[in-house]
Design a protein around this motif. Structure first.
Motif, short mmCIF file in Angstrom:
data_model
loop_
_atom_site.label_atom_id
_atom_site.label_comp_id
_atom_site.label_asym_id
_atom_site.label_seq_id
_atom_site.Cartn_x
_atom_site.Cartn_y
_atom_site.Cartn_z
N THR A 214 27.29 -7.94 8.38
CA THR A 214 26.06 -8.47 7.78
C THR A 214 24.81 -7.81 8.37
N SER A 215 25.01 -6.71 9.11
CA SER A 215 23.90 -6.05 9.80
C SER A 215 23.52 -4.73 9.13
N ARG A 216 22.28 -4.33 9.38
CA ARG A 216 21.79 -3.02 8.94
C ARG A 216 21.74 -2.09 10.16
N VAL A 217 22.10 -0.84 9.95
CA VAL A 217 22.16 0.15 11.02
C VAL A 217 21.37 1.39 10.61
N VAL A 218 20.57 1.92 11.53
CA VAL A 218 19.86 3.19 11.31
C VAL A 218 20.14 4.10 12.50
N PHE A 219 20.45 5.36 12.22
CA PHE A 219 20.54 6.38 13.26
C PHE A 219 19.46 7.42 13.04
N ILE A 220 18.77 7.82 14.11
CA ILE A 220 17.74 8.86 14.06
C ILE A 220 18.08 9.89 15.14
N GLN A 221 18.37 11.11 14.73
CA GLN A 221 18.74 12.15 15.70
C GLN A 221 17.55 12.60 16.54
N LEU A 222 16.36 12.50 16.00
CA LEU A 222 15.16 12.93 16.70
C LEU A 222 14.82 11.97 17.84
N GLY A 223 13.99 12.46 18.80
CA GLY A 223 13.50 11.56 19.83
C GLY A 223 13.84 11.95 21.25
N HIS A 224 13.71 13.24 21.58
CA HIS A 224 14.09 13.68 22.92
C HIS A 224 13.02 13.45 23.97
N GLY A 225 11.76 13.73 23.63
CA GLY A 225 10.74 13.71 24.67
C GLY A 225 9.36 13.32 24.18
N PRO A 226 8.35 13.47 25.06
CA PRO A 226 6.99 13.01 24.76
C PRO A 226 6.38 13.57 23.49
N GLU A 227 6.71 14.83 23.15
CA GLU A 227 6.14 15.41 21.93
C GLU A 227 6.60 14.62 20.70
N ALA A 228 7.83 14.14 20.73
CA ALA A 228 8.32 13.32 19.63
C ALA A 228 7.72 11.91 19.69
N PHE A 229 7.62 11.36 20.90
CA PHE A 229 7.18 9.98 21.06
C PHE A 229 5.74 9.75 20.59
N VAL A 230 4.91 10.80 20.62
CA VAL A 230 3.52 10.65 20.17
C VAL A 230 3.33 11.10 18.73
N ASN A 231 4.38 11.61 18.11
CA ASN A 231 4.26 12.08 16.73
C ASN A 231 4.10 10.87 15.80
N PRO A 232 3.01 10.80 15.03
CA PRO A 232 2.76 9.62 14.19
C PRO A 232 3.88 9.34 13.18
N SER A 233 4.45 10.39 12.62
CA SER A 233 5.52 10.20 11.64
C SER A 233 6.77 9.63 12.31
N TYR A 234 7.07 10.10 13.51
CA TYR A 234 8.23 9.57 14.24
C TYR A 234 8.00 8.10 14.60
N ARG A 235 6.81 7.79 15.03
CA ARG A 235 6.49 6.39 15.37
C ARG A 235 6.62 5.48 14.15
N GLN A 236 6.14 5.96 13.01
CA GLN A 236 6.25 5.17 11.78
C GLN A 236 7.71 4.99 11.40
N LEU A 237 8.49 6.06 11.52
CA LEU A 237 9.91 6.00 11.20
C LEU A 237 10.62 4.98 12.09
N LEU A 238 10.34 5.00 13.38
CA LEU A 238 10.96 4.06 14.31
C LEU A 238 10.55 2.63 14.00
N ALA A 239 9.26 2.40 13.78
CA ALA A 239 8.77 1.04 13.50
C ALA A 239 9.41 0.49 12.23
N GLN A 240 9.51 1.33 11.20
CA GLN A 240 10.07 0.87 9.93
C GLN A 240 11.58 0.70 10.02
N SER A 241 12.23 1.44 10.90
CA SER A 241 13.66 1.24 11.13
C SER A 241 13.91 -0.11 11.78
N ILE A 242 13.08 -0.45 12.76
CA ILE A 242 13.21 -1.76 13.41
C ILE A 242 12.96 -2.88 12.41
#
Length: 248
Positions: A214-242
């Motif tokens: 009954t659960s939803r699962v998302v996998f995102i391969q991206l997300g190694h370091g600070p350059e990814a963590f500050v990327n606005p698109s990555y942040r939006q993707l993570l927030a919307q996945s949650i």
């Protein structure tokens, strides 16, 4: 007569105030309760956790475990979370820990799997089924890079939205991110691809969604370091996945 009108007016004011207060309370959403699991792989903690601190929709707890255990699944409060985010690499898991992990999907608790968590539990096939794929360690050893299976840091990755009508990717446009690529990983046939790339060396897809119980699962391969963590698109993707896995 004037006294009656005054009393009636006061009653109306009180009722209106109560209705306004109730409406304000009704639209105030409960924060999504998130458990963030790390450990077994180094990462820059401050910029990583800043992504979650900046997300006003969530209240999170950080839990760290080692490569040789999965003790996070022994937490008494595990069933109280809306979403579990995995950013760990764990090698072994006991039968009891498996049972408690699998119980998440009977309760509808969401799962977001990030980056190197694709490597965990190499000898537990059900983990691969649940998260939708696996990065198989080359020659059975961690960190080995071969033409068939490997990774490369500091790559400019063109990211294409593969599922533009999915809630996880809603509002996102194709973007470029400075991050780490993997190749040689596999995705299960029942996943819904969310992101892909034109990078010739990178594996595909870069992100996917599926359901487990009954659960939803998302996998995102991206997300190694600070350059990814500050990327606005990555942040939006993570927030919307949650948000999506929490069924909000």
């Amino acid at each position: 007569m004037l006294k009656s009108l005054s009393s009636f007016s006061s009653l109306v004011v009180l009722v209106l105030a109560a209705l306004i207060a109730h409406a304000a309370f009704a639209v105030e959403p409960t924060k999504i309760k998130v458990l963030i699991v790390t450990g077994g792989h180094g990462f820059e903690k401050e910029p990583f956790f800043q992504m979650f601190k900046d997300n006003a929709e969530i209240a999170f707890t950080a839990a760290e475990q080692g490569k040789t255990n999965a003790t996070v699944y022994e937490r008494d409060d595990l069933p109280t979370y809306d979403v579990v985010v995995l950013y760990d690499i764990a090698r072994t898991i006991t039968e009891e820990q498996k049972r408690k992990f699998l119980a998440l999907f009977d309760k509808g608790i969401g799962l977001v799997v990030l980056h190197h968590a694709l490597v965990s539990y190499q000898h537990w096939p059900e983990y691969e089924q649940i998260i939708g794929g696996r990065y198989p360690e080359a020659d059975g050893k961690s960190g080995v890079v071969t033409p068939e299976v490997g990774y490369e840091h500091d790559v400019e990755i063109p990211v294409l939205i593969a599922a533009k009508d999915h809630p996880v990717t809603a509002g996102l446009k194709d973007f470029t991110i400075h991050d780490e690529i993997y190749w040689g990983f596999r995705a299960q046939p029942d996943v819904t691809p969310l992101l892909t790339t034109t990078h010739p060396k990178s594996g595909k897809p870069l992100a996917w969604a599926r359901t487990q119980g009954t659960s939803r699962v998302v996998f995102i391969q991206l997300g190694h370091g600070p350059e990814a963590f500050v990327n606005p698109s990555y942040r939006q993707l993570l927030a919307q996945s949650i948000r999506w896995t929490a069924k909000r």
